[in-house]
Design a protein around this motif. Structure first.
Motif, mmCIF file in Angstrom:
data_model
loop_
_atom_site.group_PDB
_atom_site.id
_atom_site.type_symbol
_atom_site.label_atom_id
_atom_site.label_comp_id
_atom_site.label_asym_id
_atom_site.label_seq_id
_atom_site.Cartn_x
_atom_site.Cartn_y
_atom_site.Cartn_z
ATOM 1 N N HIS A 434 0.941 -1.265 0.098
ATOM 2 C CA HIS A 434 -0.026 -0.109 0.187
ATOM 3 C C HIS A 434 0.728 1.396 0.200
ATOM 4 C CE1 HIS A 434 1.028 -0.177 4.117
ATOM 5 N NE2 HIS A 434 0.392 1.184 4.486
ATOM 6 N N THR A 435 2.267 1.232 0.143
ATOM 7 C CA THR A 435 3.052 2.385 0.217
ATOM 8 C C THR A 435 4.020 2.241 -0.907
ATOM 9 O OG1 THR A 435 4.456 1.330 1.866
ATOM 10 C CG2 THR A 435 2.717 2.722 2.781
ATOM 11 N N THR A 436 3.858 1.311 -1.720
ATOM 12 C CA THR A 436 5.100 1.237 -2.722
ATOM 13 C C THR A 436 4.768 1.990 -4.234
ATOM 14 O OG1 THR A 436 3.679 -0.521 -3.748
ATOM 15 C CG2 THR A 436 5.495 -1.195 -2.003
ATOM 16 N N GLN A 441 2.155 -0.778 -7.190
ATOM 17 C CA GLN A 441 0.941 -0.932 -6.136
ATOM 18 C C GLN A 441 -0.375 -1.361 -6.972
ATOM 19 O OE1 GLN A 441 0.054 2.231 -3.665
ATOM 20 N NE2 GLN A 441 -1.728 1.647 -3.088
ATOM 21 N N THR A 442 -0.351 -0.977 -8.165
ATOM 22 C CA THR A 442 -1.768 -1.460 -9.067
ATOM 23 C C THR A 442 -1.579 -2.760 -9.363
ATOM 24 O OG1 THR A 442 -1.979 0.838 -9.992
ATOM 25 C CG2 THR A 442 -3.011 -0.851 -11.143
ATOM 26 N N PHE A 443 -0.470 -3.163 -10.010
ATOM 27 C CA PHE A 443 -0.248 -4.607 -10.481
ATOM 28 C C PHE A 443 -0.362 -5.454 -9.020
ATOM 29 C CE2 PHE A 443 2.532 -8.209 -10.792
ATOM 30 C CZ PHE A 443 2.298 -8.621 -11.850
ATOM 31 N N THR A 447 -3.142 -8.530 -8.528
ATOM 32 C CA THR A 447 -2.626 -10.064 -8.288
ATOM 33 C C THR A 447 -3.287 -10.391 -6.889
ATOM 34 O OG1 THR A 447 -0.681 -9.217 -7.173
ATOM 35 C CG2 THR A 447 -0.464 -9.932 -9.362
ATOM 36 N N HIS A 448 -3.323 -9.599 -6.008
ATOM 37 C CA HIS A 448 -3.971 -9.792 -4.706
ATOM 38 C C HIS A 448 -5.549 -10.169 -4.870
ATOM 39 C CE1 HIS A 448 -6.129 -8.793 -1.052
ATOM 40 N NE2 HIS A 448 -5.247 -9.151 -0.495
ATOM 41 N N ASP A 449 -6.120 -9.490 -5.629
ATOM 42 C CA ASP A 449 -7.644 -9.631 -5.931
ATOM 43 C C ASP A 449 -7.685 -11.088 -6.606
ATOM 44 O OD1 ASP A 449 -8.219 -7.540 -4.708
ATOM 45 O OD2 ASP A 449 -8.359 -6.282 -6.730
ATOM 46 N N LYS A 509 1.430 -15.302 -5.861
ATOM 47 C CA LYS A 509 0.649 -15.329 -4.337
ATOM 48 C C LYS A 509 1.567 -14.546 -3.417
ATOM 49 C CE LYS A 509 -1.674 -19.464 -3.844
ATOM 50 N NZ LYS A 509 -2.183 -21.097 -3.516
ATOM 51 N N ILE A 510 2.960 -14.598 -3.790
ATOM 52 C CA ILE A 510 3.925 -13.929 -2.866
ATOM 53 C C ILE A 510 3.710 -12.338 -3.301
ATOM 54 C CG2 ILE A 510 6.493 -13.160 -2.556
ATOM 55 C CD1 ILE A 510 6.998 -16.144 -3.093
ATOM 56 N N LEU A 511 3.551 -11.942 -4.274
ATOM 57 C CA LEU A 511 3.172 -10.597 -4.825
ATOM 58 C C LEU A 511 1.671 -10.063 -4.240
ATOM 59 C CD1 LEU A 511 4.486 -10.223 -8.484
ATOM 60 C CD2 LEU A 511 5.434 -9.244 -6.347
ATOM 61 N N GLY A 512 0.704 -10.798 -4.361
ATOM 62 C CA GLY A 512 -0.384 -10.762 -3.831
ATOM 63 C C GLY A 512 -0.627 -10.720 -2.234
ATOM 64 N N LEU A 513 -0.058 -11.486 -1.709
ATOM 65 C CA LEU A 513 -0.355 -11.503 -0.070
ATOM 66 C C LEU A 513 1.023 -11.285 0.631
ATOM 67 C CD1 LEU A 513 -1.446 -15.454 -0.050
ATOM 68 C CD2 LEU A 513 -3.006 -13.240 -0.192
#
Length: 829
Positions: A434-436, A441-443, A447-449, A509-513
């Protein structure tokens, strides 16, 4: 083990000395000095906490230092540091289930206690025990590759025994002879050490070994190490389960004997039947039949005479194998379940008693019923030194159920549970990105969603299933060329495709979580490990086609499919609960193997089993030819010529398939009495494995009952604690300005910060949930017992009041600070 802080900051046990007056008065030779003590005590009453036994055992030399005119504040801080350390020792003894009667009782014994209870000494003790066990690989008999001269391995053994002897000598300083005589494990260790030391010296003097079955007792030193606490508990459970096992075994052997007697009178007249020639042979044959290893061979001679003789063998197997053996398992299971529950209760009450001992050292005489934060923080410096100041504050807040700035004894009882909590700020659940950088942050949000989409896991399962179908197709293409088949199976284009897709899954998963949340899941750790290994397998097989063993890596990912079915999830969950027990069981089995392997080496080493047992029923199994043995003729390799082959031979006996062939061959070559060795090994392994089966059944039943009684939401609530920490509230009970400054970065100054504490999902936590009703009853019974022991005055009986009145350390000069709160005027190194 808590580490010492300061030159004199360690403490010893809290014990009631009736001669405290003499101890203190003996420290001061002058009546004027004693007058100063009493006068200072009148000036500063009730200022410091319940004094440890180290403070009460003052020497004349220390008395001079304590009465220096400017050392008042330093000695007060030193007093508290000693109490913190002693309280931490009590908590550790409660956690490790150590008896409090082995606690050090004087200041002279304390250095020895701290030296032995040190993680470096723990490592030395473990290393010494392992070296002592490993000597069996280099002592006679041994493989020529490993064999060492007698002088070398004898000197190593003597050195290892000396290190263990030093530990026992140090232990004797704080336990004493009277207590050590009651400590069975320590007594056994001392006797064994003495015998082995004499034998080691004898071997060095003679420069040759002798008949040394005592080498089989070396595992005693390993089991007694700090790191083998679970092994000791499992061995204790074995001994506690022995009475019902021995009862059932007596009944079992009774039926074996009855059928052996009947078999002798029924079949001994047939010269073709060698199984019932004598009463001894008849008993051995029926004992072996108990394991079914010689069935139906033992029945065939009599069965050829009359089909009705089969009733004898069928009734025997139905009675002893299918009824009594299963009944033994049921009895052991019931006993083990009761022992497991009783063990949990005793450990819980032992921890409770440890909390009482520690609490008495952490309260002031001004307020003997409440513990302030300063004392709690001092305790944590020794008991949980890796905890951050924020964690200590949160633990204190979690324990303070009333929300006050101090803890009662009832609240302090939960200190063990509070220490296990791992704290995270509530806002830590916000995605890590959230602070990147905005595009990243958009990407990452995408991936998180995607990875949290409810259908994402089904896509992964579909890939795993497709990978499994591809593997089946490759298996059908297997040919005689192993290297080509291995390349086709584990390094073909479809393998690379699926491994690449699984790598993409891991990265997404690592990028999203985030790394922390991703590796917080056991299944994610498994997926990451298998994917990484599969990638390495493709690379290794491409570079070295002869390394065909890596083909086993590709199918491992299919294990994830078993997670879909609830029954398999229960199995995997049970395995997680059983992991500590299985590790202890493995060590116990290795110890058992080592014990019997050493005895087997002493009894049977050096016998050449090739072409032995001529004109016997086992002759064909030992036929040997220089050009190659027959299909059955490789049994001569099952011997006790060294520790490695002896261990393999014992494992074959454990499986019990054709174990009687080994037993009968050594009975013919060595002595008929050698059968006792093999029968005893079978009985020992049967006892241990029966208890293992009972423990597996009990763990599975426990988990199923827990899942039925606990919903997913209830489990989440049980494993997580939420704490709201107000800055103003914390300032009221944290008096240390430096500590407040260190906490500013983690807390909301002037506001409220919320933290989530996570408990580990282990068996003890689940047991507290399952036995919550029983725990309330146990605590009520313990409270009633305490009241009966101490009377209406709570924990302080008349004898303890005498200690409190006479154990105050008199400090020259005025005390700084109010009550029991002191600031560090003089730093303690």
């Amino acid at each position: 083990m808590a580490s010492a802080r300061g030159e004199n900051s360690a403490s010893d046990g809290y014990s009631r000395f009736n001669d405290d007056i003499d101890n203190i008065e003996g420290s001061y030779q002058s009546n004027n000095l004693k007058h100063e003590i009493s006068q200072t005590a009148e000036d500063f009453p009730n200022e410091i906490g319940s004094t440890s036994s180290l403070n009460r055992d003052i020497s004349a030399e220390n008395s001079v230092e304590l009465n220096g005119p400017g050392d008042t504040h330093f000695d007060a801080e030193q007093h508290w540091e000693m109490n913190y350390h002693e309280a931490a020792i009590f908590l550790e003894e409660g956690e490790n289930n150590e008896k409090f009667d082995s606690h050090p009782h004087n200041s002279e014994a304390l250095p020895a206690y701290l030296l032995v209870h040190n993680r470096w000494y723990y490592g030395l003790d473990m290393a010494t025990s392992l070296i002592l066990l490993a000597l069996a690989f280099v002592e006679e008999p041994a493989l020529p590759l490993f064999k060492l001269p007698v002088g070398v391995h004898g000197s190593i053994e003597l050195l290892a025994l000396s290190v263990i002897g030093v530990e026992l000598t140090l232990k004797l300083r704080w336990i004493g002879w009277k207590t050590i005589l009651k400590h069975k494990r320590t007594m056994i260790k001392c006797v064994t050490l003495g015998i082995m030391f004499v034998e080691a010296v004898t071997v060095l003097v003679r420069q040759s070994s002798h008949f040394r079955v005592t080498r089989a007792l070396r595992p005693i030193f390993l089991v007694d190490t700090c790191h083998c606490g679970g092994v000791r508990r499992f061995i204790r459970q074995i001994f506690q389960s022995l009475p019902p096992i021995l009862d059932m075994m007596g009944l079992l052997l009774f039926f074996v004997t009855i059928y052996a007697l009947l078999g002798y009178f029924l079949f001994s007249d047939d010269p073709r039947d060698q199984h019932f020639t004598t009463l001894h042979d008849s008993f051995v044959s029926m004992f072996v039949l108990l394991t079914t290893a010689n069935f139906p061979d033992v029945m065939m001679p009599s069965y050829s005479r009359s089909k009705w003789f089969s009733i004898f063998f069928v009734s025997y197997l139905c009675t002893v194998l299918y009824v009594l053996m299963n009944l033994m398992l049921a009895v052991v299971y019931e006993t083990f379940t009761r022992i497991e529950r009783d063990k949990f209760r005793k450990l819980l009450l032992h921890k409770r008693k440890a909390c009482q001992h520690a609490f008495r050292l952490l309260v002031s005489k001004q307020n003997p019923c409440r513990m302030r934060f300063k004392q709690f923080e001092g305790l944590m410096r020794y008991y949980a030194p890796k905890k951050s100041p924020r964690d200590v504050v949160l633990m204190f807040k979690e324990l303070s159920a009333t929300g006050t700035c101090s803890l009662s004894l009832e609240e302090f009882y939960s200190v063990y549970d509070a220490v296990t909590l791992k704290w995270e700020a509530q806002f830590s659940q916000i995605p890590w990105f959230h602070t990147t950088w905005a595009p990243l942050q958009t990407f990452c949000q995408f991936t998180h969603d995607f990875v949290t989409w409810k259908y994402f896991e089904y896509i992964v399962y579909g890939l795993i299933l497709t990978n499994g179908l591809a593997m089946i197709f490759r298996i059908l293409e297997f040919n005689d060329d192993l290297q080509e088949s291995a390349l086709s199976f584990s390094a073909s284009w479809d393998t690379i495709l699926f491994v690449g897709l699984f790598v993409v899954e891991v990265v997404l998963k690592i990028l999203g979580l985030g790394i922390t949340q991703y590796f917080g899941s056991g299944w994610n750790i498994y997926d990451f490990s298998v994917t990484l290994l599969s990638l390495f397998g493709v690379i290794i097989l491409s570079l070295a086609p002869s390394f065909v063993y890596v083909v086993v890596l590709r199918p491992l990912r299919l294990l994830r499919l078993f997670k879909l079915k609830k029954r398999y999830r229960d199995v995997f969950g049970t395995l997680v609960l059983l992991t500590p027990l299985m590790c202890s069981t493995a060590v116990v089995m290795l110890v058992l193997y080592y014990f019997f392997a050493i005895i087997g080496m002493e009894l049977f080493a050096g016998y050449d089993m090739r072409n032995c047992c001529v004109n016997s029923t086992v002759e064909d199994f030992y036929k040997y030819s220089a050009n190659g043995s027959t299909v059955l003729g490789y049994y001569y390799l099952n011997n006790f010529d060294n520790l490695l082959t002896g261990t393999i031979t014992l494992f074959e006996l454990t499986v019990v398939n054709n174990w009687f062939i080994l037993m009968n061959s050594y009975a013919l070559v060595v002595s008929p009495w050698s059968r006792a060795y093999f029968m005893l090994f079978y009985l020992f392994t049967m006892i241990v494995l029966t208890i293992v089966v009972a423990s597996v059944l009990e763990a599975f039943r426990f988990r199923i009952q827990y899942k039925r009684q606990t919903s997913k939401r209830e489990e989440e609530q049980m494993l997580h604690e939420e704490v709201d920490l107000k800055w103003e509230e914390m300032q009221a009970w944290v008096q240390d300005f430096q500590l407040l400054e260190r906490l500013r970065a983690d807390l909301v100054v002037g506001g409220t910060a919320t933290f989530i504490g996570c408990r580990p999902r282990n068996r003890e936590v689940l047991q507290r949930r399952m036995y919550r009703t029983e725990i309330e009853e146990w605590m009520k019974e313990a409270d009633l017992t305490d009241k009966l022991e101490h009377g209406s005055g709570g924990m302080r009986d008349e004898n303890e009041e005498r200690i409190i009145n006479y154990d105050q350390i008199i400090l020259g000069g005025p005390l700084t600070g109010e009550g029991d709160s002191y600031q560090h005027a003089v730093p303690i190194n």
